[in-house]
Design a protein around this motif. Sequence first.
Motif, PDB file in Angstrom:
ATOM      1  N   SER A   6       0.812  -1.217   0.000  1.00 25.59           N
ATOM      2  CA  SER A   6       0.000   0.000   0.000  1.00 25.59           C
ATOM      3  C   SER A   6       0.842   1.263   0.000  1.00 25.59           C
ATOM      4  N   LEU A   7       2.133   1.151   0.332  1.00 24.30           N
ATOM      5  CA  LEU A   7       2.984   2.340   0.372  1.00 24.30           C
ATOM      6  C   LEU A   7       4.441   1.931   0.293  1.00 24.30           C
ATOM      7  N   GLY A  44      16.376   3.536   5.295  1.00 25.91           N
ATOM      8  CA  GLY A  44      15.840   2.294   4.768  1.00 25.91           C
ATOM      9  C   GLY A  44      14.724   2.555   3.786  1.00 25.91           C
ATOM     10  N   LEU A  45      14.393   1.532   3.009  1.00 28.85           N
ATOM     11  CA  LEU A  45      13.244   1.583   2.115  1.00 28.85           C
ATOM     12  C   LEU A  45      12.063   0.962   2.849  1.00 28.85           C
ATOM     13  N   ILE A  46      11.025   1.743   3.064  1.00 29.84           N
ATOM     14  CA  ILE A  46       9.851   1.284   3.810  1.00 29.84           C
ATOM     15  C   ILE A  46       8.794   0.757   2.844  1.00 29.84           C
ATOM     16  N   LEU A  47       8.298  -0.437   3.131  1.00 30.35           N
ATOM     17  CA  LEU A  47       7.146  -0.993   2.425  1.00 30.35           C
ATOM     18  C   LEU A  47       6.071  -1.293   3.459  1.00 30.35           C
ATOM     19  N   VAL A  48       4.901  -0.746   3.268  1.00 26.73           N
ATOM     20  CA  VAL A  48       3.765  -1.046   4.141  1.00 26.73           C
ATOM     21  C   VAL A  48       2.842  -1.980   3.379  1.00 26.73           C
ATOM     22  N   GLU A  75      -0.895  -8.878   7.980  1.00 22.28           N
ATOM     23  CA  GLU A  75      -0.212  -9.017   9.264  1.00 22.28           C
ATOM     24  C   GLU A  75       0.796 -10.162   9.157  1.00 22.28           C
ATOM     25  N   LEU A  76       2.051  -9.800   9.046  1.00 21.39           N
ATOM     26  CA  LEU A  76       3.110 -10.788   8.874  1.00 21.39           C
ATOM     27  C   LEU A  76       3.383 -11.488  10.194  1.00 21.39           C
ATOM     28  N   LYS A 115       4.769  -3.082   8.617  1.00 21.18           N
ATOM     29  CA  LYS A 115       5.775  -2.212   8.019  1.00 21.18           C
ATOM     30  C   LYS A 115       7.090  -2.964   7.921  1.00 21.18           C
ATOM     31  N   LEU A 116       7.635  -3.002   6.715  1.00 21.80           N
ATOM     32  CA  LEU A 116       8.910  -3.656   6.464  1.00 21.80           C
ATOM     33  C   LEU A 116       9.949  -2.590   6.109  1.00 21.80           C
TER      34      LEU A 116
END
Length: 214
Positions: free
Chosen positions: A68-69, A79-83, A87-88, A118-119
């Motif tokens: 989503s983002l 860092g590169l954020i991936l949302v 739910e991991l 959030k990763l």
Amino acid sequence: MVVVSPSFSVPAEGILMQLPSVNLIVNNDVDLGTATLYITEHNVVWGGGVGRQGGPSPTVTLMYPNISLHAIQRDPGPGLILVINHELSLPEMTQQGAGDAPVDDDDEYDADEEPMTKLRFVPQNDNDLEAMFMAMNQGQSLHPDPADEIDEDEEDPYMDGEEFDEGEDEFEDAEESNMSAEDAAARLRQMRLENVNGTHERVNDEAEDADIAE
């Protein structure tokens, strides 16, 4: 779709960027170790590395519709954020005591909202962040959100331009009749000509009235 697997295989095609030794941190506090990040045309894959406990790292595969983002983060760390709207859940997260959902201080937080994770992908060299972000832009552009594809003609398909403001009746007459396309086109031309002639007559009349008034 989000896939977590103990096995790993290098993506076969469509690789936009491949970067080794990328650290993956989940929800800002769960370190999954270091592995290779693959940003491809089809998905984002992190795997083939070493986990936090020294064993093989898990393989995390993310499909673009679930992301989503994506953004570059500088604080609290680069860092590169991936949302992702998922739910991991991993054994590593439980072992590190971070299985609880993160607390959101926002007063508008709704517990019924779709779960999110959030990763944060941290490269060895901060200078790689921009290239990672651009690769994500390219991959994401190949998978647009269907909700963003709005048909502009749906709301008012017959009013896409000022000409229909003045000739709306002409368009409706042609649509409702059973005449052929050629006859309809001729009829429209005739009606436009009549409208133009009528406009000229009104202009001439107004000019004559103005002369009399003077």
